[in-house]
Design a protein around this motif. Structure first.
Motif, PDB file in Angstrom:
ATOM      1  N   LEU A  56     -11.684   9.172  -7.970  1.00 32.05           N
ATOM      2  CA  LEU A  56     -11.032   7.627  -8.449  1.00 32.05           C
ATOM      3  C   LEU A  56      -9.129   8.413  -8.978  1.00 32.05           C
ATOM      4  N   LEU A  57      -8.824   9.451  -9.988  1.00 34.75           N
ATOM      5  CA  LEU A  57      -7.926   9.476 -10.273  1.00 34.75           C
ATOM      6  C   LEU A  57      -7.295   9.956  -9.106  1.00 34.75           C
ATOM      7  N   PHE A  58      -7.400  10.594  -7.762  1.00 34.90           N
ATOM      8  CA  PHE A  58      -6.315  10.677  -6.793  1.00 34.90           C
ATOM      9  C   PHE A  58      -6.041   9.200  -6.107  1.00 34.90           C
ATOM     10  N   GLY A  59      -6.932   8.659  -5.763  1.00 31.93           N
ATOM     11  CA  GLY A  59      -6.732   7.369  -5.638  1.00 31.93           C
ATOM     12  C   GLY A  59      -5.637   6.592  -6.044  1.00 31.93           C
ATOM     13  N   ALA A  60      -5.988   6.957  -7.516  1.00 30.55           N
ATOM     14  CA  ALA A  60      -4.466   6.215  -8.921  1.00 30.55           C
ATOM     15  C   ALA A  60      -3.684   6.568  -8.636  1.00 30.55           C
ATOM     16  N   VAL A  61      -3.728   7.924  -8.491  1.00 32.61           N
ATOM     17  CA  VAL A  61      -1.927   8.425  -8.196  1.00 32.61           C
ATOM     18  C   VAL A  61      -1.630   8.213  -7.770  1.00 32.61           C
ATOM     19  N   PHE A  62      -2.167   8.547  -6.253  1.00 30.02           N
ATOM     20  CA  PHE A  62      -1.370   8.435  -5.112  1.00 30.02           C
ATOM     21  C   PHE A  62      -1.673   7.208  -4.319  1.00 30.02           C
ATOM     22  N   MET A  63      -3.064   6.688  -3.991  1.00 31.72           N
ATOM     23  CA  MET A  63      -2.737   5.561  -3.277  1.00 31.72           C
ATOM     24  C   MET A  63      -2.523   4.146  -4.310  1.00 31.72           C
ATOM     25  N   ALA A  64      -2.664   4.401  -4.934  1.00 30.42           N
ATOM     26  CA  ALA A  64      -3.039   2.694  -5.472  1.00 30.42           C
ATOM     27  C   ALA A  64      -1.193   2.363  -6.058  1.00 30.42           C
ATOM     28  N   THR A  65      -0.127   4.426  -5.730  1.00 33.34           N
ATOM     29  CA  THR A  65       0.661   3.721  -6.597  1.00 33.34           C
ATOM     30  C   THR A  65       1.854   3.625  -5.139  1.00 33.34           C
ATOM     31  N   ASP A  66       1.358   3.134  -4.281  1.00 31.17           N
ATOM     32  CA  ASP A  66       2.397   3.610  -2.957  1.00 31.17           C
ATOM     33  C   ASP A  66       3.325   2.110  -2.397  1.00 31.17           C
ATOM     34  N   PRO A  67       4.009   2.685  -2.909  1.00 30.88           N
ATOM     35  CA  PRO A  67       5.710   2.042  -3.070  1.00 30.88           C
ATOM     36  C   PRO A  67       5.439   0.837  -2.489  1.00 30.88           C
ATOM     37  N   VAL A  68       5.067   0.512  -1.455  1.00 32.03           N
ATOM     38  CA  VAL A  68       4.826  -1.002   0.068  1.00 32.03           C
ATOM     39  C   VAL A  68       3.886  -2.086  -0.201  1.00 32.03           C
ATOM     40  N   THR A  69       2.603  -0.978  -0.543  1.00 24.84           N
ATOM     41  CA  THR A  69       1.250  -1.620  -0.702  1.00 24.84           C
ATOM     42  C   THR A  69       1.069  -2.003  -2.295  1.00 24.84           C
ATOM     43  N   SER A  70       1.948  -2.219  -3.237  1.00 27.70           N
ATOM     44  CA  SER A  70       1.769  -2.360  -4.512  1.00 27.70           C
ATOM     45  C   SER A  70       2.344  -2.894  -5.053  1.00 27.70           C
ATOM     46  N   PRO A  71       1.976  -3.896  -6.323  1.00 23.41           N
ATOM     47  CA  PRO A  71       3.021  -4.578  -6.785  1.00 23.41           C
ATOM     48  C   PRO A  71       4.121  -4.514  -7.338  1.00 23.41           C
ATOM     49  N   LEU A  72       5.116  -5.089  -7.276  1.00 26.87           N
ATOM     50  CA  LEU A  72       6.516  -4.903  -7.764  1.00 26.87           C
ATOM     51  C   LEU A  72       7.197  -5.139  -8.340  1.00 26.87           C
ATOM     52  N   SER A  73       7.042  -5.952  -9.375  1.00 27.87           N
ATOM     53  CA  SER A  73       7.162  -6.652 -11.227  1.00 27.87           C
ATOM     54  C   SER A  73       6.022  -5.949 -12.221  1.00 27.87           C
ATOM     55  N   HIS A  74       6.847  -4.931 -13.191  1.00 27.81           N
ATOM     56  CA  HIS A  74       5.859  -4.068 -13.959  1.00 27.81           C
ATOM     57  C   HIS A  74       4.447  -5.406 -14.580  1.00 27.81           C
ATOM     58  N   ARG A  75       4.558  -6.881 -14.938  1.00 25.56           N
ATOM     59  CA  ARG A  75       3.402  -7.221 -15.056  1.00 25.56           C
ATOM     60  C   ARG A  75       2.709  -7.215 -14.022  1.00 25.56           C
ATOM     61  N   GLY A  76       3.143  -7.482 -12.422  1.00 26.54           N
ATOM     62  CA  GLY A  76       2.015  -7.387 -10.995  1.00 26.54           C
ATOM     63  C   GLY A  76       0.866  -6.353 -11.675  1.00 26.54           C
ATOM     64  N   GLN A  77       1.929  -5.005 -12.004  1.00 26.49           N
ATOM     65  CA  GLN A  77       1.677  -3.678 -11.653  1.00 26.49           C
ATOM     66  C   GLN A  77       0.275  -4.064 -12.772  1.00 26.49           C
ATOM     67  N   ILE A  78       0.883  -4.384 -13.831  1.00 25.15           N
ATOM     68  CA  ILE A  78      -0.421  -3.512 -14.997  1.00 25.15           C
ATOM     69  C   ILE A  78      -1.508  -4.940 -14.538  1.00 25.15           C
ATOM     70  N   ILE A  79      -1.571  -5.940 -13.845  1.00 32.42           N
ATOM     71  CA  ILE A  79      -2.181  -7.152 -13.631  1.00 32.42           C
ATOM     72  C   ILE A  79      -3.403  -6.189 -12.424  1.00 32.42           C
ATOM     73  N   GLY A  80      -2.714  -5.533 -11.543  1.00 33.54           N
ATOM     74  CA  GLY A  80      -3.096  -4.932 -10.527  1.00 33.54           C
ATOM     75  C   GLY A  80      -4.080  -4.205 -10.845  1.00 33.54           C
ATOM     76  N   GLY A  81      -3.661  -3.241 -11.151  1.00 36.35           N
ATOM     77  CA  GLY A  81      -4.445  -2.115 -12.093  1.00 36.35           C
ATOM     78  C   GLY A  81      -5.962  -2.936 -12.806  1.00 36.35           C
TER      79      GLY A  81
END
Length: 348
Positions: A267-292
């Motif tokens: 889970l932590l590996f996915g959280a740090v490296f996969m979920a934060t991929d700059p291309v496939t993750s939300p752009l806005s700060h609000r979107g990042q929190i909602i996405g998480g």
């Protein structure tokens, strides 16, 4: 007419170029490769298990998977009659990165031909979606999902030679599923030692994703260097914590269950490296929190309401698809906010 105001901060150029970001992440992955080599190769050899091939198996996985990704992208451009140099593939297309990640999130007993197939699928998914910065799904996860779902019976399992002889069950989450979700410390943790074993990574799991300690160090470094979107991992793990706490309180389970969920299943590996991929993750700060928050909810739903033992890989791919909607909605809301703030006269 009301005067327009210039918003501050949008024109400051960051020193973190894409190349700097990508190769910093590769450097951060080196300790994971070293740990994987020790855990799955050197340590079993010291204990009298395995052979020379197993000692270097994680390194072989990384090398083959990376080279296949490089070759696939080279041939792809060649077929399109847009031949690219090796330098371009390294420095602008980052062709080896999907292969490196793929090699770290698959079972240690995966046959080499399946690694080649998975890396091929990963690179093709990236190129068919438009190439670097245009792919909507994480390529490494696409390749890993393909070989672990379609060829699940051929991957060979997660136990290295030493673990096969000393641990009677598979990965902790697979053990929980196989036991009919009997959630007790003796059933879920004791077979693998203590939660410290989970923290340091001395448990069965994918090639390079079991060490939570390395993940936390990587998170601290990448956040300090402003190379990842830290809001996603924090909201992701925070959601896992809250849902786990609710389960603890309603099912009369000890609080150890919270750490079990956070430290299991990569889970932590996915959280740090996969979920934060700059291309496939939300752009806005609000979107990042909602996405998480959405990502954490999906992970727990998959883990505890489906027969699938792992939830991180699939949930992040679903998260990639949801990101498209999140980016659209947050951009639309932001534009509407700017419109209402600075253009009220247009509403008349």
């Amino acid at each position: 007419m009301k005067n327009f105001k210039v918003r501050k901060g949008n024109f400051i150029k960051s020193n973190n170029s894409t190349t700097n970001m990508m190769y910093n992440i590769l450097i951060v992955l080196v300790p994971f490769v070293i740990f994987a080599t020790y855990k799955n190769g050197i340590y079993p050899a010291i204990k009298g298990y395995g052979n020379l091939y197993f000692v270097f198996k994680p390194l072989i996985f990384v090398t083959i998977s990376s080279l296949v990704g490089l070759l696939v992208e080279y041939l792809y451009y060649l077929i399109k009659k847009d031949k690219k140099s090796i330098y371009f593939l390294f420095s602008q297309s980052y062709a080896i990165i999907p292969g490196v990640f793929l090699s770290l999130i698959i079972p240690i007993n995966t046959p080499l031909w399946l690694i080649i197939l998975g890396s091929t699928i990963a690179s093709l998914s990236k190129m068919l979606m438009g190439g670097f910065s245009k792919n909507k799904l994480n390529p490494a996860l696409v390749g890993a999902l393909f070989i672990t779902i379609i060829f699940s019976s051929l991957t060979g399992g997660y136990l290295n030679p030493y673990e096969v002889d000393t641990i009677s069950s598979a990965t902790p989450l697979a053990n929980m599923t196989a036991s009919g979700y009997v959630i007790t410390y003796d059933n879920l943790v004791k077979p693998y030692g203590t939660l410290l074993n989970f923290f340091f990574g001395n448990i069965p799991g994918a090639v390079g994703e079991t060490s939570s300690l390395l993940c936390l160090v990587a998170f601290a470094y990448l956040t300090y260097k402003k190379l990842i979107k830290w809001r996603i991992p924090l909201s992701y793990v925070g959601t896992i914590t809250i849902i786990s706490l609710i389960i603890c309180l309603t099912k009369d389970i000890g609080l150890w269950f919270i750490l079990f969920n956070i430290l299991s299943g990569g889970l932590l590996f996915g959280a740090v490296f996969m979920a934060t991929d700059p291309v496939t993750s939300p752009l806005s700060h609000r979107g990042q929190i909602i996405g998480g928050i959405i990502l954490g909810t999906i992970t727990m739903v998959i883990r505890y309401l489906t027969p699938l033992p792992e939830g991180v890989l699939i949930s992040i791919l679903i998260f990639n698809i949801i990101t498209i909607v999140i980016n659209y909605l947050t951009t639309k809301l932001n534009n509407k906010k700017i419109y209402l703030t600075y253009c009220p006269y247009l509403q008349q």
